[in-house]
Write a protein that holds these residues in place. Structure first.
Motif, short mmCIF file in Angstrom:
data_model
loop_
_atom_site.label_atom_id
_atom_site.label_comp_id
_atom_site.label_asym_id
_atom_site.label_seq_id
_atom_site.Cartn_x
_atom_site.Cartn_y
_atom_site.Cartn_z
N ASN A 1 0.95 -0.82 -0.01
CA ASN A 1 -0.08 -0.19 -0.20
C ASN A 1 0.20 1.57 0.02
OD1 ASN A 1 -2.78 0.29 0.44
ND2 ASN A 1 -2.08 -2.09 1.36
N THR A 2 1.91 1.14 0.46
CA THR A 2 2.43 2.40 0.75
C THR A 2 3.68 2.55 -0.36
OG1 THR A 2 4.66 1.41 1.92
CG2 THR A 2 2.95 1.90 3.18
N GLN A 3 3.62 1.27 -1.32
CA GLN A 3 4.34 1.47 -2.40
C GLN A 3 3.44 2.05 -3.85
OE1 GLN A 3 6.06 -2.63 -2.00
NE2 GLN A 3 8.28 -1.50 -2.34
N TYR A 4 1.96 1.36 -3.58
CA TYR A 4 1.49 2.45 -4.40
C TYR A 4 1.01 3.81 -4.93
CZ TYR A 4 -2.86 2.65 -6.36
OH TYR A 4 -3.91 3.05 -7.35
N TYR A 5 0.92 3.94 -3.07
CA TYR A 5 1.06 5.05 -3.22
C TYR A 5 1.93 6.14 -3.43
CZ TYR A 5 -0.27 10.24 -1.63
OH TYR A 5 -0.40 11.13 -0.75
N GLU B 1 16.07 -0.38 3.95
CA GLU B 1 16.48 0.47 5.08
C GLU B 1 17.04 1.57 4.79
OE1 GLU B 1 18.21 1.18 9.16
OE2 GLU B 1 16.97 -0.29 8.00
N LYS B 2 17.20 2.02 3.13
CA LYS B 2 17.28 3.33 2.91
C LYS B 2 16.05 4.50 3.71
CE LYS B 2 17.34 6.24 -1.06
NZ LYS B 2 16.26 7.74 -1.54
N TYR B 3 15.44 3.29 3.15
CA TYR B 3 13.48 4.02 3.68
C TYR B 3 13.34 4.57 4.42
CZ TYR B 3 13.22 2.94 -1.21
OH TYR B 3 13.37 2.21 -3.40
N VAL B 4 14.20 3.01 5.74
CA VAL B 4 13.86 4.18 6.92
C VAL B 4 14.69 5.22 7.71
CG1 VAL B 4 14.25 2.57 9.37
CG2 VAL B 4 13.11 1.19 7.58
N LEU B 5 15.71 4.87 6.91
CA LEU B 5 17.14 6.09 7.46
C LEU B 5 16.03 7.47 6.76
CD1 LEU B 5 20.69 4.24 6.75
CD2 LEU B 5 19.37 4.64 8.73
N GLU B 6 16.07 7.83 5.12
CA GLU B 6 15.04 8.57 5.30
C GLU B 6 13.96 9.45 6.01
OE1 GLU B 6 14.74 10.51 0.46
OE2 GLU B 6 14.95 8.26 0.98
N ALA B 7 13.47 8.15 6.29
CA ALA B 7 12.34 8.77 7.19
C ALA B 7 12.41 9.55 8.14
CB ALA B 7 11.98 7.22 7.23
N VAL C 1 8.00 9.19 3.99
CA VAL C 1 8.40 9.62 3.02
C VAL C 1 7.87 9.33 1.64
CG1 VAL C 1 11.20 8.38 3.30
CG2 VAL C 1 9.35 6.67 1.74
N ALA C 2 6.77 8.67 1.81
CA ALA C 2 5.30 8.92 0.77
C ALA C 2 4.29 10.00 0.83
CB ALA C 2 4.80 7.50 0.52
N GLY C 3 4.26 10.31 2.20
CA GLY C 3 3.84 11.27 2.68
C GLY C 3 2.05 11.01 3.05
N LYS D 1 -5.21 11.81 -2.46
CA LYS D 1 -6.12 12.26 -1.62
C LYS D 1 -7.57 11.11 -0.65
CE LYS D 1 -9.11 15.70 0.46
NZ LYS D 1 -10.37 17.35 -0.23
N GLU D 2 -8.08 10.55 -1.75
CA GLU D 2 -9.02 10.04 -0.75
C GLU D 2 -7.85 8.47 -0.18
OE1 GLU D 2 -11.32 9.08 -3.97
OE2 GLU D 2 -12.32 10.78 -4.69
#
Length: 805
Positions: A531-535, A624-630, A597-599, A562-563
């Motif tokens: 779901n996060t990757q879809y967004y 881990e890249k996305y965890v650190l970026e968050a 990171v997706a918002g 938005k929805e």
């Protein structure tokens, strides 16, 4: 001179696996005799000297496809082609266009001209790449000689045509001088075309082990004076655009860089007599290399060349075997292999006169840099760079040993690193991968990777969403401003995203694809991950639609986002973390990071998510890249650096590897076979340049970019970013109450330079901008504003020394 380290071959591989005896070791990996032993400048392309601006795209192919008129093996076929002709005057500028399946080496009048031309096949599932080469021809007799290596096998990076062949056309301006036809000579090279003993390279690789028998070599066959009167004429297979090669697509990436023949790091004391044990030669770092040797030997002895990565990632890769002729002889293997060490298994009694290696690789330069006053992060950045470079060639690779495959989860991270570390030649490899991925889209609109591939067709839904999304295709556009490619991929992306359907609760339904992977490691909340990757895919698609002028479709996608965001938070937020209903493991750190990171996660949830990320550490180095970026995005820069050091310290501090690993350990301690050169582990390079040095594009193509350094525990940060507009140079120093920032803003761009608000006095190139009260007017400062804890100065191109206190 110190004698190189000698160890028994049995310490490297089992006797049954490699079929070696303790002192009569032989399995060889070899290739070319003295063919490549020309004089070569370091870091050059073996292509030509004069670039010829002749566009042949409007001229249909007229040449014949030719091959040897004799039976050949089904795979691992080496063909030699020759054509001599007379010219009444010199022609200094010739454009040659040619195609083969799969690789070739080219000589013109005995001069080595192209080192490993050709690309692994598959711009589409049916078609073939072709090269354009700039040549010069002399008055009188000229000879073209070409050695073709036909893989004859499918792999994760190659879709075999099923037929070895060559097509070539030589143009003076747009006048066709001559072409391939049945007047060419062609034969199977007798020194090749011999299958090695087991083990063979694993099924993912289309390459075979290479065996070269010098007793059967054709001496000087590529030279002008060689007598080819007894060679058979070539056989015609078809004319112009024809099956099985079909449409011919121009090579979209440069020819490889050649660093020249080089002595090994542990210089050996030559000459010496081999004892029959393995000779270990150290490379300066993990590199793509071809090994070279010069020996004096009796006829019929086998010499093996392979690296310490021969079984990298738990699967057998490539090796070469060379069978000696009588006397002094020199050989260089043609098929590249990689590793930290080269092993030569030389039978007892052979006199070894020289051992060297040739590094080749993608033609780019290490134009970016990062440096701070903590050597750990400097080392991480450098190891990530070295890992990135060794995983680039025909395509971005997950690893250069086990697979060489263009997995798109890896490509997303690799391309992101390349924008900060390499010159803009690297962009062509990303662009090639993007077009290949969408040109392989199936009639049902699904996409899959790795492609090009002849033996893989499984979709990994999460990786495919990542590829077409914000960090994939859109990030390419953000850094390059290349709108043409976005126009080409936008509609195929729309078709793919249309396959994803929403459930009644507003979350996206999981598509299993061929392999619902998610990530290596435990505690993977796959529905939440998807779901996060879809967004993120929607986020990238919305921006691409806006870029290509489809404003209505972009607005529709924004409303959809938005929805979806509202539904996502209603379905997955559990009060202090995100979790899917059917998941019962420990909280998935990957998904929390991706939500940020997706918002999808708003600021009021940052504190709760940060607490989760302080205790949950399940992600592979890839995620881990996305965890650190968050953590960086939420404002927890200090903890992001702390976690980065904790998670990556083992591989960064490891003294025997110059590259980063697939997992958190090596071999069984890792994931998926545990390679020690996996570019997906290099996300820290991007984060250090983008968030710590603080340099990032704001508008596509660096029309506007931001400089917002995060010094945290550091007192000094230095960085260079090779943007599409030019090199951005930055140095930041903090000493006591003084803050100094030196930067270079390239032409045709503007910089948003951020200065912490706590500094009340600011000078720019010695001119006061802020003292006490309102800022003063300075020509180079177009506008200024305040954001959170920084003052933002919009600056024109130029060199600036900013002092704040």
């Amino acid at each position: 001179m110190i004698r190189g380290k000698i160890i028994s071959m049995h310490k490297l591989f089992s006797e049954t696996a490699c079929r070696l005896t303790p002192r009569k070791g032989v399995i060889i990996l070899s290739l070319l005799a003295s063919y490549l032993l020309c004089s070569c400048d370091d870091q050059t392309e073996h292509q030509n000297s004069t670039q010829i601006a002749v566009d042949l795209s409007d001229i249909p192919w007229q040449a014949d496809w030719i091959t040897a008129d004799q039976p050949t093996a089904d795979k691992n076929v080496w063909l030699a082609f020759r054509r001599s002709f007379e010219l009444t005057e010199a022609v200094p500028s010739i454009k040659l266009r040619l195609a083969v399946d799969t690789k070739y080496w080219l000589w013109v009048n005995g001069t080595f001209t192209v080192l490993e031309g050709g690309l692994k096949r598959g711009p589409t599932p049916e078609d073939t790449y072709f090269d354009e080469v700039n040549l010069s021809l002399k008055k009188g007799k000229n000879t073209i000689a070409l050695l073709q290596w036909y893989f004859g096998k499918n792999g994760m990076t190659h879709n075999s045509s099923g037929q070895p062949g060559l097509i070539a056309e030589f143009y003076k301006e747009k006048e066709l001088l001559f072409k391939t036809d049945t007047s060419w000579k062609a034969m199977a090279h007798p020194a090749f075309n011999s299958e090695s003993a087991d083990p063979q390279p694993n099924w993912r690789l289309p390459e075979s082990n290479i065996v070269f028998d010098a007793r059967k070599d054709i001496t000087e066959w590529m030279t002008n004076n060689f007598d080819d009167s007894k060679w058979p004429y070539a056989k015609m297979l078809g004319n112009g655009i024809t099956a099985p090669w079909n449409q011919l697509v121009k090579r979209p990436v440069p020819f490889w860089k050649d660093f020249g023949l080089t002595v090994y790091k542990n210089k050996l004391d030559f000459p010496f007599i081999s004892t029959g044990d393995t000779i270990v030669c150290k490379l300066p770092y993990n590199a793509q290399v071809t090994p070279y040797l010069k020996v004096k030997a009796k006829s019929g002895k086998r010499i093996t060349m392979l690296t310490d990565h021969y079984k990298g990632g738990s699967e057998y890769n490539m090796r070469a075997e060379y069978i000696t002729k009588e006397g002094v002889q020199e050989f260089e293997a043609l098929g590249w292999i990689n590793g930290e060490k080269m092993y030569y298994v030389v039978p007892e009694g052979i006199e070894v006169l020289a051992l060297k290696y040739r590094e080749t690789g993608y033609n780019t330069t290490f134009a970016g840099s990062f440096e701070c006053d903590d050597p750990f992060y400097n080392q991480l950045w450098q190891k990530a760079l070295r890992t990135l470079y060794v995983t680039m060639r025909d395509n971005y690779m997950d690893c250069p040993d086990r697979e060489r495959a263009q997995w798109w989860g890896d490509v997303v991270l690799e391309s992101g690193e390349a924008f900060y570390a390499l010159d803009r030649n690297a962009d062509a490899l990303t662009r090639k991968g993007m077009l290949e991925l969408m040109n392989w889209q199936r009639p049902d609109s699904t996409i899959f990777s790795p492609v090009p591939a002849g033996n893989w067709d499984k979709e990994l839904p999460g990786q495919m969403l990542a590829s077409v999304g914000y960090y994939g295709f859109y990030n390419y556009y953000l850094h390059t401003g290349d709108l043409e490619v976005i126009r080409q991929v936008c509609e195929p992306v729309r078709k793919y995203l249309s396959l994803w359907k929403l459930k009644p609760d507003g979350s996206v339904a999981i598509r299993s694809g061929g392999w619902t992977w998610g990530d290596w490691g435990d505690n993977r909340d796959v529905p939440l991950l998807i779901n996060t990757q879809y967004y993120l895919a929607l986020k990238g698609f919305e921006r691409m639609l806006e870029a290509v002028g489809q404003s209505a479709a972009a607005e529709k996608t924004r409303q959809q986002m938005k929805e979806f965001k509202e539904s996502f938070n209603e379905v997955f937020w559990q009060g202090d973390h995100y979790r899917s209903a059917g998941y019962h493991g420990l909280t998935d750190d990957r998904s929390q990071g991706l939500a940020v990171v997706a918002g999808l996660a708003d600021e009021e949830r940052y504190e709760s998510i940060s607490q989760v990320l302080k205790t949950q550490k399940h992600a592979s180095p890839y995620m881990e890249k996305y965890v650190l970026e968050a953590l960086f995005q939420m404002g927890y820069e200090a903890y992001a650096l702390e976690r980065m050091k904790e998670r990556f310290s083992k591989m960064v501090n490891h003294t025997e590897t110059s590259t980063l690993w697939e997992g958190w350990g090596i071999g069984a301690e890792g994931y998926g076979g545990g390679t020690t050169n996996h570019a997906w582990s290099g996300g820290g390079l991007t984060l250090l340049s983008q968030y710590v040095a603080g340099i990032s594009p704001v508008k596509p193509g660096y029309e506007v970019f931001r400089i917002n350094p995060q010094l945290t525990e550091f007192n000094t940060i230095k960085a260079k970013v090779p943007s599409i507009k030019g090199i951005i140079v930055l140095e930041v120093n903090r000493k006591g109450d003084t803050y100094n920032l030196t930067t270079q803003v390239p032409e045709e761009t503007k910089a948003l330079i951020c200065i912490p608000l706590k500094y009340q006095t600011i000078t720019i190139n010695g001119e006061t901008f802020l003292a006490s009260g309102d800022p003063l007017t300075i020509e180079s400062v177009l506008e200024h504003s305040e954001e959170q804890d920084v003052r933002v100065l919009k600056m024109t191109p130029g060199k600036y020394y900013i002092e704040a206190f």
